[in-house]
Design a protein around this motif. Structure first.
Motif, PDB file in Angstrom:
ATOM      1  N   ASP A 182      33.530  43.555  34.164  1.00 21.73           N
ATOM      2  CA  ASP A 182      32.757  42.713  35.079  1.00 21.73           C
ATOM      3  C   ASP A 182      33.522  41.419  35.344  1.00 21.73           C
ATOM      4  N   ALA A 183      33.337  40.857  36.531  1.00 14.99           N
ATOM      5  CA  ALA A 183      34.073  39.651  36.928  1.00 14.99           C
ATOM      6  C   ALA A 183      33.903  38.510  35.933  1.00 14.99           C
ATOM      7  N   HIS A 184      32.736  38.414  35.285  1.00 12.65           N
ATOM      8  CA  HIS A 184      32.455  37.292  34.380  1.00 12.65           C
ATOM      9  C   HIS A 184      32.771  37.624  32.918  1.00 12.65           C
ATOM     10  N   GLU A 185      33.143  38.873  32.631  1.00 10.17           N
ATOM     11  CA  GLU A 185      33.522  39.239  31.269  1.00 10.17           C
ATOM     12  C   GLU A 185      34.947  38.779  30.978  1.00 10.17           C
ATOM     13  N   SER A 186      35.307  38.771  29.695  1.00 14.46           N
ATOM     14  CA  SER A 186      36.670  38.402  29.313  1.00 14.46           C
ATOM     15  C   SER A 186      37.670  39.290  30.047  1.00 14.46           C
ATOM     16  N   GLY A 187      38.589  38.661  30.757  1.00  9.39           N
ATOM     17  CA  GLY A 187      39.568  39.409  31.526  1.00  9.39           C
ATOM     18  C   GLY A 187      39.179  39.627  32.965  1.00  9.39           C
ATOM     19  N   GLY A 188      37.907  39.368  33.318  1.00  7.83           N
ATOM     20  CA  GLY A 188      37.454  39.512  34.697  1.00  7.83           C
ATOM     21  C   GLY A 188      37.969  38.375  35.566  1.00  7.83           C
ATOM     22  N   THR A 189      37.919  38.553  36.883  1.00  2.00           N
ATOM     23  CA  THR A 189      38.503  37.557  37.783  1.00  2.00           C
ATOM     24  C   THR A 189      37.815  36.200  37.678  1.00  2.00           C
ATOM     25  N   SER A 190      36.486  36.174  37.601  1.00  7.44           N
ATOM     26  CA  SER A 190      35.783  34.893  37.486  1.00  7.44           C
ATOM     27  C   SER A 190      36.113  34.207  36.175  1.00  7.44           C
ATOM     28  N   TRP A 191      36.191  34.992  35.110  1.00 12.24           N
ATOM     29  CA  TRP A 191      36.538  34.454  33.785  1.00 12.24           C
ATOM     30  C   TRP A 191      37.949  33.874  33.817  1.00 12.24           C
TER      31      TRP A 191
END
Length: 221
Positions: free
Chosen positions: A167-176
């Motif tokens: 997910d974007a907000h998970e570790s490694g995601g784009t938002s993170w």
């Protein structure tokens, strides 16, 4: 199950117009819906409303069924390889079609990574591709290396795409990643904010193009 019910099921199977292709289509559908481990001759027979033993008239054992199932996916990509007289375009389109086919049927990936496609139809496709490559200056060994390299890369890329879902907000995601310390990771945060280098298909195409450029340099060396 009574003899009467067994006879009824066999009778329905005879009238069902079973064919090798219909069985393979049903097997692929079963794997798509329930996963690879759910595929047994018994579960496939139930899906087709026939006794499991009926299937052995078309496939002598489960191994032959698995060979046919692997062949389904690989042969679906073969027309893309035959659609061009340019060897680079042919291999590029084959790689793209193979990746897309595997991503449409991700449950089949364990089979694609553990069982070579060796049916007569698949061997015919391989022979035609090797003929195309050798006609274009490849020594036979390098022609086989090129075809195998493209195939293995397409399979491996599909495996990673199917299994690595963040997910974007998970570790490694784009938002993170975009929220990381900018002074320490200026390029990573910029790439995440701009969504640069995150498209799977774009990355795949770039890598295949690079491989083909390298093959072109080495094919007559």
């Amino acid at each position: 199950m009574t003899a009467e019910k067994q006879g009824a099921r066999r009778g329905r199977g005879k009238r069902a117009g079973l064919s090798r292709q219909r069985i393979l289509d049903a097997a692929l559908d079963l794997v798509d819906r329930r996963g690879f481990k759910a595929l047994t001759m018994r579960s496939l027979g139930e899906q087709l409303d026939v006794e499991a033993m009926t299937l052995y008239h078309y496939f002598p054992n489960k191994g032959a069924l698995l060979d046919g199932l692997a062949d389904q996916v690989f042969r679906a990509a073969a027309p893309a390889m035959h659609g061009s007289t340019d060897w680079r375009e042919a291999l590029c389109q084959y790689a793209k079609a193979l990746r897309k086919g595997l991503l449409r049927h991700p449950a089949i990936l364990p089979l694609a990574t553990s069982r070579p496609a060796v049916t007569q139809a698949t061997l015919d496709d391989i022979e035609a591709c090797l003929r195309m490559l050798t006609d274009n200056g490849f020594p036979l060994g390098r022609a086989l290396h090129a075809l195998n390299a493209v195939s293995v890369f397409a399979i491996g890329h599909a495996v990673v795409e199917a299994q690595l879902v963040v997910d974007a907000h998970e570790s490694g995601g784009t938002s993170w990643l975009a929220e990381l310390e900018t002074e320490r990771y200026p390029l990573i945060t910029k790439a995440a904010r701009d969504r640069a280098g995150v498209d799977d298909e774009e990355r795949f195409t770039l890598a295949v193009d690079a491989m083909l450029l390298g093959f072109d340099e080495l094919r007559t060396g």
